[in-house]
Design a protein around this motif. Structure first.
Motif, PDB file in Angstrom:
ATOM      1  N   LYS A 174       0.831  -1.202   0.000  1.00 45.51           N
ATOM      2  CA  LYS A 174       0.000   0.000   0.000  1.00 45.51           C
ATOM      3  C   LYS A 174       0.865   1.251   0.000  1.00 45.51           C
ATOM      4  N   GLY A 175       0.512   2.177  -0.879  1.00 46.82           N
ATOM      5  CA  GLY A 175       1.272   3.417  -0.983  1.00 46.82           C
ATOM      6  C   GLY A 175       2.445   3.344  -1.925  1.00 46.82           C
ATOM      7  N   ARG A 176       2.808   2.135  -2.345  1.00 46.36           N
ATOM      8  CA  ARG A 176       3.933   1.968  -3.271  1.00 46.36           C
ATOM      9  C   ARG A 176       3.487   1.412  -4.613  1.00 46.36           C
ATOM     10  N   PHE A 177       2.474   0.551  -4.597  1.00 40.75           N
ATOM     11  CA  PHE A 177       2.005  -0.087  -5.822  1.00 40.75           C
ATOM     12  C   PHE A 177       0.655   0.507  -6.216  1.00 40.75           C
ATOM     13  N   THR A 178       0.399   0.579  -7.507  1.00 38.56           N
ATOM     14  CA  THR A 178      -0.883   1.058  -8.019  1.00 38.56           C
ATOM     15  C   THR A 178      -1.387   0.100  -9.084  1.00 38.56           C
ATOM     16  N   ILE A 179      -2.623  -0.343  -8.905  1.00 34.87           N
ATOM     17  CA  ILE A 179      -3.243  -1.222  -9.890  1.00 34.87           C
ATOM     18  C   ILE A 179      -4.102  -0.377 -10.824  1.00 34.87           C
ATOM     19  N   SER A 180      -4.136  -0.747 -12.077  1.00 31.44           N
ATOM     20  CA  SER A 180      -4.970  -0.032 -13.043  1.00 31.44           C
ATOM     21  C   SER A 180      -5.366  -0.999 -14.155  1.00 31.44           C
ATOM     22  N   ARG A 181      -6.270  -0.532 -14.983  1.00 34.65           N
ATOM     23  CA  ARG A 181      -6.721  -1.383 -16.077  1.00 34.65           C
ATOM     24  C   ARG A 181      -7.084  -0.521 -17.268  1.00 34.65           C
ATOM     25  N   ASP A 182      -6.967  -1.092 -18.438  1.00 37.21           N
ATOM     26  CA  ASP A 182      -7.403  -0.452 -19.677  1.00 37.21           C
ATOM     27  C   ASP A 182      -8.333  -1.450 -20.350  1.00 37.21           C
ATOM     28  N   ASN A 183      -9.606  -1.279 -20.111  1.00 37.36           N
ATOM     29  CA  ASN A 183     -10.570  -2.246 -20.627  1.00 37.36           C
ATOM     30  C   ASN A 183     -10.594  -2.275 -22.154  1.00 37.36           C
ATOM     31  N   GLY A 184     -10.325  -1.128 -22.775  1.00 41.66           N
ATOM     32  CA  GLY A 184     -10.308  -1.095 -24.227  1.00 41.66           C
ATOM     33  C   GLY A 184      -9.209  -1.954 -24.816  1.00 41.66           C
ATOM     34  N   LYS A 185      -8.110  -2.110 -24.062  1.00 40.69           N
ATOM     35  CA  LYS A 185      -6.985  -2.907 -24.532  1.00 40.69           C
ATOM     36  C   LYS A 185      -6.969  -4.294 -23.917  1.00 40.69           C
ATOM     37  N   ASN A 186      -7.959  -4.589 -23.061  1.00 44.79           N
ATOM     38  CA  ASN A 186      -8.004  -5.888 -22.405  1.00 44.79           C
ATOM     39  C   ASN A 186      -6.734  -6.145 -21.608  1.00 44.79           C
ATOM     40  N   MET A 187      -6.269  -5.122 -20.916  1.00 42.54           N
ATOM     41  CA  MET A 187      -5.020  -5.211 -20.173  1.00 42.54           C
ATOM     42  C   MET A 187      -5.213  -4.714 -18.745  1.00 42.54           C
ATOM     43  N   ALA A 188      -4.362  -5.209 -17.869  1.00 42.55           N
ATOM     44  CA  ALA A 188      -4.277  -4.696 -16.510  1.00 42.55           C
ATOM     45  C   ALA A 188      -2.812  -4.419 -16.209  1.00 42.55           C
ATOM     46  N   TYR A 189      -2.585  -3.555 -15.234  1.00 44.35           N
ATOM     47  CA  TYR A 189      -1.223  -3.137 -14.932  1.00 44.35           C
ATOM     48  C   TYR A 189      -1.010  -3.075 -13.424  1.00 44.35           C
ATOM     49  N   LEU A 190       0.222  -3.250 -13.028  1.00 42.04           N
ATOM     50  CA  LEU A 190       0.611  -3.029 -11.640  1.00 42.04           C
ATOM     51  C   LEU A 190       1.874  -2.181 -11.677  1.00 42.04           C
ATOM     52  N   THR A 191       1.727  -0.925 -11.268  1.00 43.88           N
ATOM     53  CA  THR A 191       2.867  -0.021 -11.223  1.00 43.88           C
ATOM     54  C   THR A 191       3.474  -0.115  -9.839  1.00 43.88           C
ATOM     55  N   MET A 192       4.740  -0.488  -9.818  1.00 44.56           N
ATOM     56  CA  MET A 192       5.428  -0.732  -8.549  1.00 44.56           C
ATOM     57  C   MET A 192       6.524   0.308  -8.380  1.00 44.56           C
ATOM     58  N   ASN A 193       6.406   1.102  -7.331  1.00 40.61           N
ATOM     59  CA  ASN A 193       7.405   2.123  -7.023  1.00 40.61           C
ATOM     60  C   ASN A 193       8.105   1.785  -5.706  1.00 40.61           C
ATOM     61  N   SER A 194       9.218   2.451  -5.475  1.00 45.97           N
ATOM     62  CA  SER A 194       9.966   2.267  -4.224  1.00 45.97           C
ATOM     63  C   SER A 194      10.185   0.789  -3.916  1.00 45.97           C
TER      64      SER A 194
END
Length: 128
Positions: free
Chosen positions: A64-84
């Motif tokens: 929590k506070g370091r990772f961010t989950i997101s999705r792009d439904n148009g591209k049928n993709m999901a992402y996990l942005t991991m910082n620190s």
């Protein structure tokens, strides 16, 4: 690279990495998407999940506070942005979907139960 799965890599402590996910044969836009990881010698850990509605999210305390989950439904993709990133983030990372709209969180933990669709895991190594 893999047609379905998670793109990972090697990163130094304090660095950042974004994982991308597809699940073969599944239109991710319709379902919740979760991220799990398993470090060597440790239990699998559910670290994040995002509802189909793209607004409701879950994060384990460890990220929590370091990772961010997101999705792009148009591209049928999901992402996990991991910082620190930390050495202890080293693990094989998996994306998964329960095939329903929402995530199942039990006693504060993201459940892998009911995650019927799994992407291929990839190793993320955090090391100097």
């Amino acid at each position: 690279g893999p047609a379905a799965g998670v793109w990972g890599g090697l990163v130094q402590p304090g660095g950042s990495l974004t994982l991308s996910c597809t699940v073969s044969g599944l239109n991710l836009a319709n379902y919740a998407i979760g991220w799990f990881r398993q470090a060597p010698g440790k239990e699998r850990e559910g670290i994040s999940c995002i509802h189909r509605n793209t607004r409701d999210t879950y994060y384990a305390d460890s990220v929590k506070g370091r990772f961010t989950i997101s999705r792009d439904n148009g591209k049928n993709m999901a992402y996990l942005t991991m910082n620190s990133l930390r050495v202890e983030d080293t693990a094989v990372y998996y994306c998964a979907s329960p095939g329903v709209a929402g995530c199942t969180v039990v006693a504060g933990d993201l459940s892998a139960y009911g995650m019927d669709y799994w992407g291929k895991g990839t190793l993320v190594t955090v090391s100097s």
